[in-house]
Motif scaffolding. Structure first.
Motif, PDB file in Angstrom:
ATOM      1  N   SER A   1       0.724  -1.128   0.266  1.00  0.00           N
ATOM      2  CA  SER A   1      -0.396  -0.274   0.044  1.00  0.00           C
ATOM      3  C   SER A   1       0.534   1.463   0.426  1.00  0.00           C
ATOM      4  O   SER A   1      -0.117   2.516   0.041  1.00  0.00           O
ATOM      5  CB  SER A   1      -0.662   0.125   1.198  1.00  0.00           C
ATOM      6  OG  SER A   1      -1.797  -1.369   0.933  1.00  0.00           O
ATOM      7  N   ASN A   2       1.783   0.996   0.284  1.00  0.00           N
ATOM      8  CA  ASN A   2       2.986   2.212   0.752  1.00  0.00           C
ATOM      9  C   ASN A   2       4.450   2.348  -0.411  1.00  0.00           C
ATOM     10  O   ASN A   2       4.959   3.843  -0.323  1.00  0.00           O
ATOM     11  CB  ASN A   2       3.075   2.423   2.359  1.00  0.00           C
ATOM     12  CG  ASN A   2       1.999   2.848   2.924  1.00  0.00           C
ATOM     13  OD1 ASN A   2       1.833   3.691   2.895  1.00  0.00           O
ATOM     14  ND2 ASN A   2       1.884   1.602   3.517  1.00  0.00           N
ATOM     15  N   VAL A   3       4.184   1.297  -0.629  1.00  0.00           N
ATOM     16  CA  VAL A   3       5.179   1.375  -1.292  1.00  0.00           C
ATOM     17  C   VAL A   3       4.745   1.163  -2.993  1.00  0.00           C
ATOM     18  O   VAL A   3       5.178   0.410  -3.227  1.00  0.00           O
ATOM     19  CB  VAL A   3       6.695   0.319  -0.631  1.00  0.00           C
ATOM     20  CG1 VAL A   3       7.800   0.665  -2.163  1.00  0.00           C
ATOM     21  CG2 VAL A   3       7.284   1.260   0.346  1.00  0.00           C
ATOM     22  N   PRO A   4       4.930   2.336  -3.684  1.00  0.00           N
ATOM     23  CA  PRO A   4       4.489   1.738  -5.275  1.00  0.00           C
ATOM     24  C   PRO A   4       5.324   1.091  -6.040  1.00  0.00           C
ATOM     25  O   PRO A   4       4.731   0.823  -7.478  1.00  0.00           O
ATOM     26  CB  PRO A   4       3.112   2.893  -5.006  1.00  0.00           C
ATOM     27  CG  PRO A   4       3.817   4.244  -4.934  1.00  0.00           C
ATOM     28  CD  PRO A   4       4.594   3.608  -3.211  1.00  0.00           C
ATOM     29  N   ARG A   5       6.028   2.484  -6.296  1.00  0.00           N
ATOM     30  CA  ARG A   5       6.957   1.991  -7.226  1.00  0.00           C
ATOM     31  C   ARG A   5       7.857   0.757  -7.414  1.00  0.00           C
ATOM     32  O   ARG A   5       8.648   0.143  -8.331  1.00  0.00           O
ATOM     33  CB  ARG A   5       8.314   3.293  -7.626  1.00  0.00           C
ATOM     34  CG  ARG A   5       7.791   4.274  -7.916  1.00  0.00           C
ATOM     35  CD  ARG A   5       8.256   5.800  -7.796  1.00  0.00           C
ATOM     36  NE  ARG A   5       9.032   5.234  -9.537  1.00  0.00           N
ATOM     37  CZ  ARG A   5      10.688   5.541  -9.274  1.00  0.00           C
ATOM     38  NH1 ARG A   5      11.034   5.935  -7.835  1.00  0.00           N
ATOM     39  NH2 ARG A   5      11.201   4.861 -10.274  1.00  0.00           N
ATOM     40  N   VAL A   6       8.292  -0.585  -6.202  1.00  0.00           N
ATOM     41  CA  VAL A   6       9.089  -1.513  -6.728  1.00  0.00           C
ATOM     42  C   VAL A   6       8.554  -2.543  -7.277  1.00  0.00           C
ATOM     43  O   VAL A   6       7.007  -2.150  -7.192  1.00  0.00           O
ATOM     44  CB  VAL A   6       8.684  -2.402  -4.788  1.00  0.00           C
ATOM     45  CG1 VAL A   6       7.078  -2.417  -4.185  1.00  0.00           C
ATOM     46  CG2 VAL A   6       9.903  -3.780  -4.819  1.00  0.00           C
ATOM     47  N   VAL A   7       9.484  -2.817  -7.664  1.00  0.00           N
ATOM     48  CA  VAL A   7       8.963  -3.881  -9.176  1.00  0.00           C
ATOM     49  C   VAL A   7       8.288  -5.676  -8.486  1.00  0.00           C
ATOM     50  O   VAL A   7       7.705  -6.101  -9.174  1.00  0.00           O
ATOM     51  CB  VAL A   7      10.440  -4.604  -9.916  1.00  0.00           C
ATOM     52  CG1 VAL A   7       9.416  -5.047 -10.813  1.00  0.00           C
ATOM     53  CG2 VAL A   7      10.221  -2.901 -10.784  1.00  0.00           C
ATOM     54  N   SER A   8       8.894  -5.675  -7.360  1.00  0.00           N
ATOM     55  CA  SER A   8       8.859  -7.608  -7.095  1.00  0.00           C
ATOM     56  C   SER A   8       9.348  -7.311  -5.601  1.00  0.00           C
ATOM     57  O   SER A   8      10.541  -6.771  -5.231  1.00  0.00           O
ATOM     58  CB  SER A   8      10.025  -7.915  -7.699  1.00  0.00           C
ATOM     59  OG  SER A   8       8.826  -9.327  -7.364  1.00  0.00           O
ATOM     60  N   TYR A   9       8.537  -8.007  -5.259  1.00  0.00           N
ATOM     61  CA  TYR A   9       8.987  -7.406  -3.521  1.00  0.00           C
ATOM     62  C   TYR A   9       8.716  -9.593  -2.876  1.00  0.00           C
ATOM     63  O   TYR A   9       7.356  -9.699  -2.720  1.00  0.00           O
ATOM     64  CB  TYR A   9       7.881  -7.069  -2.267  1.00  0.00           C
ATOM     65  CG  TYR A   9       8.399  -6.073  -0.611  1.00  0.00           C
ATOM     66  CD1 TYR A   9       9.742  -6.120  -0.829  1.00  0.00           C
ATOM     67  CD2 TYR A   9       8.401  -7.377  -0.225  1.00  0.00           C
ATOM     68  CE1 TYR A   9       9.832  -6.479   0.861  1.00  0.00           C
ATOM     69  CE2 TYR A   9       8.055  -7.256   1.485  1.00  0.00           C
ATOM     70  CZ  TYR A   9       9.547  -7.063   1.240  1.00  0.00           C
ATOM     71  OH  TYR A   9       9.545  -6.370   3.257  1.00  0.00           O
ATOM     72  N   GLY A  10       9.951  -9.680  -2.249  1.00  0.00           N
ATOM     73  CA  GLY A  10       9.151 -11.524  -1.749  1.00  0.00           C
ATOM     74  C   GLY A  10       9.876 -11.193   0.006  1.00  0.00           C
ATOM     75  O   GLY A  10      11.427 -11.559  -0.215  1.00  0.00           O
ATOM     76  N   ILE A  11       9.294 -12.172   0.290  1.00  0.00           N
ATOM     77  CA  ILE A  11       9.639 -12.160   1.611  1.00  0.00           C
ATOM     78  C   ILE A  11       9.899 -14.245   1.486  1.00  0.00           C
ATOM     79  O   ILE A  11       8.232 -14.927   1.497  1.00  0.00           O
ATOM     80  CB  ILE A  11       9.026 -12.559   3.045  1.00  0.00           C
ATOM     81  CG1 ILE A  11       9.194 -10.978   3.093  1.00  0.00           C
ATOM     82  CG2 ILE A  11      10.084 -13.099   4.139  1.00  0.00           C
ATOM     83  CD1 ILE A  11       8.990 -10.608   3.983  1.00  0.00           C
ATOM     84  N   TYR A  12      10.835 -14.970   1.466  1.00  0.00           N
ATOM     85  CA  TYR A  12      11.321 -16.680   1.606  1.00  0.00           C
ATOM     86  C   TYR A  12      11.376 -17.653   3.311  1.00  0.00           C
ATOM     87  O   TYR A  12      12.161 -16.881   3.498  1.00  0.00           O
ATOM     88  CB  TYR A  12      11.815 -16.861   0.360  1.00  0.00           C
ATOM     89  CG  TYR A  12      11.687 -16.479  -0.950  1.00  0.00           C
ATOM     90  CD1 TYR A  12      10.283 -17.301  -2.044  1.00  0.00           C
ATOM     91  CD2 TYR A  12      11.536 -15.126  -1.154  1.00  0.00           C
ATOM     92  CE1 TYR A  12      10.487 -16.255  -2.954  1.00  0.00           C
ATOM     93  CE2 TYR A  12      12.080 -14.586  -2.476  1.00  0.00           C
ATOM     94  CZ  TYR A  12      10.414 -15.014  -3.213  1.00  0.00           C
ATOM     95  OH  TYR A  12      10.573 -14.629  -4.849  1.00  0.00           O
ATOM     96  N   LEU A  13      11.062 -18.440   3.020  1.00  0.00           N
ATOM     97  CA  LEU A  13      11.509 -18.806   4.364  1.00  0.00           C
ATOM     98  C   LEU A  13      11.617 -20.529   3.922  1.00  0.00           C
ATOM     99  O   LEU A  13      11.193 -20.562   2.827  1.00  0.00           O
ATOM    100  CB  LEU A  13       9.681 -19.103   5.856  1.00  0.00           C
ATOM    101  CG  LEU A  13       9.080 -18.401   6.093  1.00  0.00           C
ATOM    102  CD1 LEU A  13       8.098 -18.550   6.816  1.00  0.00           C
ATOM    103  CD2 LEU A  13      10.321 -16.461   6.298  1.00  0.00           C
TER     104      LEU A  13
END
Length: 130
Positions: free
Chosen positions: A34-46
């Motif tokens: 909602s707050n970082v509109p320009r990020v192309v991709s964001y992923g958190i992996y476990l």
């Protein structure tokens, strides 16, 4: 001309904190979406054993990751009892301000260094409008 910034960090999940971490991750991803509109991709992996967390991000430029770091800082602080940061790696040409923000995050989460890897050769086939 500076290109995209690729970000990767790895953390050790603190013992007994996996379920709490999963809830915090869900909240963080919704907040950043909602707050970082320009990020192309964001992923958190476990990892399968629930002992390691890896965060992978792609930003169109250094300014995008700077914005992400400034907006997300209060949220990242909530993770200091859940994980111990091991590494932050940045691929591309980060600004001095960005390096300062990344170093601050590393120290807050128990790490102490940020590795920067400059592009020697390559190309990109994706670009977002600024």
């Amino acid at each position: 001309m500076p290109g995209s910034i690729f970000y990767l960090d790895k953390s050790e999940i603190r013992e007994g904190k996996l379920q709490e971490l999963k809830a915090a991750i869900t909240h963080l991803v919704a907040f950043l979406d909602s707050n970082v509109p320009r990020v192309v991709s964001y992923g958190i992996y476990l990892d399968e054993g629930g002992t390691q967390m890896t965060v992978v991000q792609i930003h169109p430029d250094s300014a995008s990751l700077e914005h992400h770091m400034k907006v997300g800082a209060p949220e990242f602080a909530k993770f200091k009892d859940l994980v111990k940061l091991k590494t932050i790696e940045v691929y591309g040409e980060p600004s001095r301000e960005l390096l300062g923000l990344l170093t601050k995050k590393a120290r807050m989460l128990g790490g102490d260094a940020v590795a920067v890897n400059g592009l020697e050769a390559g190309f990109e086939r994706f670009r977002l409008a600024p």
